[in-house]
Scaffold this motif. Sequence first.
Motif, PDB file in Angstrom:
ATOM      1  N   GLN A   1      -2.663   2.638  -0.546  1.00 44.96           N
ATOM      2  CA  GLN A   1      -2.659   2.990   0.875  1.00 44.96           C
ATOM      3  C   GLN A   1      -1.852   2.003   1.707  1.00 44.96           C
ATOM      4  OE1 GLN A   1      -6.818   3.304   1.921  1.00 44.96           O
ATOM      5  NE2 GLN A   1      -7.027   5.363   1.070  1.00 44.96           N
TER       6      GLN A   1
ATOM      7  N   ALA B   1       1.525   3.156   2.248  1.00 52.26           N
ATOM      8  CA  ALA B   1       1.706   4.487   2.838  1.00 52.26           C
ATOM      9  C   ALA B   1       2.023   4.338   4.316  1.00 52.26           C
ATOM     10  CB  ALA B   1       0.441   5.318   2.645  1.00 52.26           C
TER      11      ALA B   1
ATOM     12  N   LEU C   1      -3.138  10.652   2.489  1.00 54.42           N
ATOM     13  CA  LEU C   1      -2.996   9.268   2.012  1.00 54.42           C
ATOM     14  C   LEU C   1      -3.361   9.202   0.543  1.00 54.42           C
ATOM     15  CD1 LEU C   1      -4.660   7.090   4.817  1.00 54.42           C
ATOM     16  CD2 LEU C   1      -2.234   7.518   4.436  1.00 54.42           C
TER      17      LEU C   1
END
Length: 343
Positions: free
Chosen positions: A280, A283, A273
């Motif tokens: 994040q 992601a 990540l």
Amino acid sequence: MAAHRKPRQRPLAGSAGRTAATLALAGAATVTAFDGPAHAEPRLTPAQVKAKVDGLYEQAEAATEQYNGAKEKADAAHASLAELRDEAARRTERLNTARDALGSIAAAQYRAGGLDPAVQLALSSKPEEYLEAAGFAEQAGARQASTIAGVRKGLAQIAELRTRADGRLVALKAHQAELARHKSTIRAKLDTAERLLDSLTAPQRTQYARQGQQGGGSAPGGAVGAPNSRAAAAVAFAYGAIGKPYVWGSTGPGSFDCSGLAQAAWRSAGVALPRTTYTQINAGRRVTRDQLAPGDLVFFFPGISHVGVYVGNGQMIHAPRPGSAVRMAPIDQMPFAGAARPA
């Protein structure tokens, strides 16, 4: 013409003097009272202190994520700079070898005196050997030209590498300055929060700490309902981190900040990540609140400045703030901003 002088006033004596002095002091005190603050800052209630401290911690965490992003860029710039410098050193070594070869050729030509080939043939005691050597010399001339071209190319490549390295160095210094600014902001927020907490009585501070530690939890037998084995592994890691202290900028294994815990949990599952909350959240696949499953990352606050690992039943495991430890908490504890399911 006589000069006019103002009559000298004799100082007051006795009771009249004492009265005048008293009135003067009273007047001065009155002026001071109006010129300066009349009262000290009103003492905050415990609830007001809590609200201010919570706000400062939120601001410090936002600055921490900015710090994490700047550090990631600084680390990348530093690695790139080191790589460019290493490559420049390797090419310089090869260039020096080529220069040494050119120097040997030049010295040989100098020792030969640069004689005309016809004269060298005439002076040679063995014309056949000379003609053979002349053929080698012609080949050596071709090699020399190739060596010179290689040196020129090497010089251009080294100059280009050094220019790129200079650019990386400028970027690195900019990121380092940004790091220092965010670090200063974080420290200022945390210091202010600590001073506010110091204004509380010992029981009040204990109560504040207890309120911040609500949640808890222990590792379950497994991550029930996790969509896959990687999510289950991330949840298991998060449970294993419970009790470890919050340290801003930390990614484990002994301490974490919020995004550091999320990154480490999914790293244990073999998924890389990005470092910060605001990267994040992008992601993997975005999921809605009613689609949450164990392992999903849940984000909070308008600036996406906090993240936790969802573990099911409306609960998450997160690293809350300085002075606390990784723990379980309800996701309703903070303003929900979104969720993502890492791939």
